[in-house]
Design an enzyme around this catalytic site. Structure first.
Site, mmCIF file in Angstrom:
data_model
loop_
_atom_site.group_PDB
_atom_site.id
_atom_site.type_symbol
_atom_site.label_atom_id
_atom_site.label_comp_id
_atom_site.label_asym_id
_atom_site.label_seq_id
_atom_site.Cartn_x
_atom_site.Cartn_y
_atom_site.Cartn_z
ATOM 1 C CG ASP A 216 9.281 55.584 -7.042
ATOM 2 O OD1 ASP A 216 10.236 55.322 -7.801
ATOM 3 O OD2 ASP A 216 9.423 56.013 -5.886
ATOM 4 C CE LYS B 299 7.966 55.524 -2.579
ATOM 5 N NZ LYS B 299 7.939 56.490 -3.683
ATOM 6 C CE LYS C 84 11.545 56.560 -2.428
ATOM 7 N NZ LYS C 84 11.193 57.141 -3.738
#
Lengths: 328, 325
Positions: A157, A228, A264
């Protein structure tokens, strides 16, 4: 379709910094009122009985169970892994979570704890690139990423450089994502799949919906596997409207290039009701293709407990309470 | 046929209109003498959950009548989701309320009694209507309730001395027992005594640091709903008392089965042995502490209450502490 066709469809827009800027600023503006009204309407859907049971299990299987604190210890990471592998010890039919999300120095601990504790199918996601601020030299960010990949992280991430993005240096952000993507590859000869790359925008710092749409396209063009919403470290994190906006972007990106990208939302999703609202938005915006842990994830920690309590309520008919789930 | 009847109907209508015209022609002279009629401002009774006054999630209300069967008001009819929300609110309030000093809790309860005094008239008329009492008898009930409330308020910092203490042990230890609040307590208030009975079951639960989800008398919930307005303005933290009017059976069943309720007072099920048993069975599932209904108690609440209601919702914690040499 493959990445090759995506390159051919949109190859020219990433050919230079100015072409990229022209393309991103040429994206249609976001209708703020319409977007928020749409999200609010979808948020009122009522999901009951068997559909609710299905949605709760799906939501549990989509969770990236997260601990990103300065106070994280190997013990805490191990207990989180145990919880992710077996969320409700009183009910073995409860699905496992999708991933355990930790800082890069904890990735090895998490990997070990999962393979030892019956969670071999659970991915290890590691934040990298000077999370959460992203304020470090590129070489440091890449080293951070390589370390995490070497420690066994299945997913990375990364945060984008919001400073560069907000000052209009899209090319820099683009190249950085590409460089991190490159760093996600396993060393040649090890034969492993490259780590999946999730790109965090930190929507709360991008200030406008237009910026979120641009960041989405920028990240997708640069090769993100997932986009995300946020780090969970600022005041505004995932919201229904900004997740809806990002889902529209991945839908349009697939229509244009044939490449499917995951989404996400992270931060601020604390109860089952919220999670179900997100699933409704996914289903109504991009359809059931995205209703799987491979394409949609929740970045959350306390959400899991509320989902488990709701699950217990559905299976026993009695309201459950925090005494019946772990304290973490 | 139909045309004919239509014609015959038209005629009187016309003549009425004509009569109306002649009246209205005269009216201007009479108008100044008419006094305006004031429209009643009726009170919307609401639930009390987490320090706020929501309507029932279900949107339902039911008619509350006085002892003669005349309509008094519509009270909200709580659903199981209201019960769920109330338990969440009570759980949230528990750490703060149980962690407050006994002195502070006593002060707040005393404050509630002070605020009640200021609303004497309202409560007296509500009690009189609910229980069919004369104004004097209702006033006496109100006095007794406030006195009882103050009496329980005084117990806040005294119950520890009575329920706890130093235990003699055969070893070099201090051995101390102290009472601690049980947690979230669901209270079914008495069905007959709408205010004195209510005060007598609620005060002993919260004075020791428990938080309460209160189900008031099904047929006479108005004094309890008005009490919540007093509670909201007496420094009592939101969520310490939550009031859910409605069907005792419906709300009671949800609370009895709820896994996050620690104890239950079944006083309000005294007249319905079957319901009491059902609730007790459901409550056994997570080992709730249950105070069984005392069939004789519902009705007359004027006697000395004793401290059994205080002790019913306390847990004893005992610590061993080595004596230093």
């Amino acid at each position: 379709m493959s990445a090759g066709s995506s390159a051919s469809a949109l190859a020219d827009v990433t050919s230079s910094d100015s072409a990229l800027r022209r393309y991103l600023h040429g994206l249609p503006g976001v209708d703020t009122v319409g977007l928020e009204a749409r999200a609010a309407t979808l948020g009122t859907r009522s999901i009951k009985t068997t559909a609710k049971a299905y949605a709760i299990d799906l939501a549990i299987s989509m969770i990236d169970l997260t601990t990103l604190e300065g106070s994280d210890t190997p013990g805490k990471v191990r207990s989180l892994c145990a919880k992710g592998s077996n969320p409700d010890p009183s009910d073995r039919t409860t699905p496992q979570v999708a991933a355990i999300c930790v800082y890069s120095d904890m990735a090895a601990t998490a990997k070990q704890a999962l393979s030892a504790g019956g969670g071999a199918g659970i991915k290890v996601a590691s934040v990298a690139t000077a999370f959460p601020s992203g304020r470090a030299a590129l070489s440091v960010k890449l080293a951070d990423t390589r370390e995490a990949v070497a420690a066994g992280a299945d997913e990375i991430d990364m945060v984008i450089d919001r400073g560069a993005f907000l000052s209009g240096r899209y090319g820099k952000v683009f190249e950085e994502i590409q460089a991190v993507k490159e760093a996600c590859k396993r060393p040649s000869g090890s034969g492993g799949e490259p780590a999946h790359l999730k790109v965090i925008f930190e929507n709360g710092e991008l200030s406008t919906y237009d910026n979120i749409r641009r960041a989405s396209w920028l990240a997708m063009l640069a090769g993100a596997d997932f986009i995300k919403t946020s780090t969970g470290k600022v005041a505004v994190n995932a919201t229904l409207p900004n997740t809806l906006l990002m889902l529209e972007a991945v839908r349009d990106f697939r229509a244009a290039t044939g490449t499917q990208i995951g989404v996400k939302p992270a931060g601020g999703i604390r109860n089952a009701k919220d999670a179900l609202r997100y699933l409704v938005v996914v289903n109504e915006t991009v359809g059931s293709d995205w209703l799987s842990p491979d394409w949609f994830r929740f970045g959350a920690s306390s959400l899991l407990n509320d989902l488990l309590m709701q699950r217990q309520k559905l299976s026993t008919g009695r309201y459950s309470g925090p005494d019946y789930v772990t304290v973490d | 046929m139909s045309e004919k009847s239509a014609n015959t109907e038209k005629k009187p209508a016309k003549s009425e209109a004509a009569a109306g015209r002649t009246k209205s022609a005269k009216a201007p002279a009479a108008r100044p003498a008419r006094t305006p009629v004031r429209i009643d401002v009726l009170k919307t009774y609401k639930l009390f959950v987490g320090g706020k006054f929501p309507r029932s999630e279900s949107g339902r209300v039911y008619e509350v009548t006085d002892s003669q069967g005349n309509w008094l008001a519509n009270a909200p009819q709580s659903s199981r989701k209201d019960a769920r929300d109330a338990v969440v609110a009570a759980r949230k309030a528990f750490s703060g309320w149980s962690g407050a000093t006994a002195y502070n809790r006593g002060q707040i309860l005393y404050r509630i009694a002070e605020m009640l005094e200021g609303r004497r008239e309202q409560f007296t008329s509500e009690i009189a209507a609910a229980e069919g009492l004369s104004a004097a008898a209702a006033s006496a009930q109100f006095d007794a309730a406030v006195d009882r409330w103050v009496w329980y308020a005084g117990w806040s910092d005294k119950v520890t001395q009575v329920a706890g203490g130093a235990n003699p042990v055969a070893g070099p230890f201090f051995n101390l027992s102290t009472p601690e609040p049980t947690g979230v307590v669901a209270v079914l208030a008495p069905q007959e005594s709408s205010f004195l009975g209510l005060a007598s079951v609620l005060a002993p639960v919260i004075v020791t640091g428990n938080t309460a989800v209160l189900v008031p008398s099904e047929k006479a919930p108005l004094p309890a709903l008005s009490l919540s307005e007093v509670l909201a303005t007496s420094d009592l933290p939101g969520g310490v008392v939550n009031v859910l009017s409605g069907r005792t059976r419906e709300v009671g069943a949800t609370l009895a089965a709820h896994q996050d309720v620690n104890a239950m007072d079944l006083t309000g099920a005294a007249s319905d042995a079957e319901l009491a048993k059902e609730l007790e069975v459901a409550a056994a599932d997570n080992l709730k502490r249950v105070r069984r209904p005392d069939a004789a108690a519902d009705g007359d609440w004027s006697g000395d209450p004793g401290i059994s209601r205080l002790l019913a919702f306390l847990e004893t914690k005992t610590v061993w502490h080595p004596i230093g040499v």
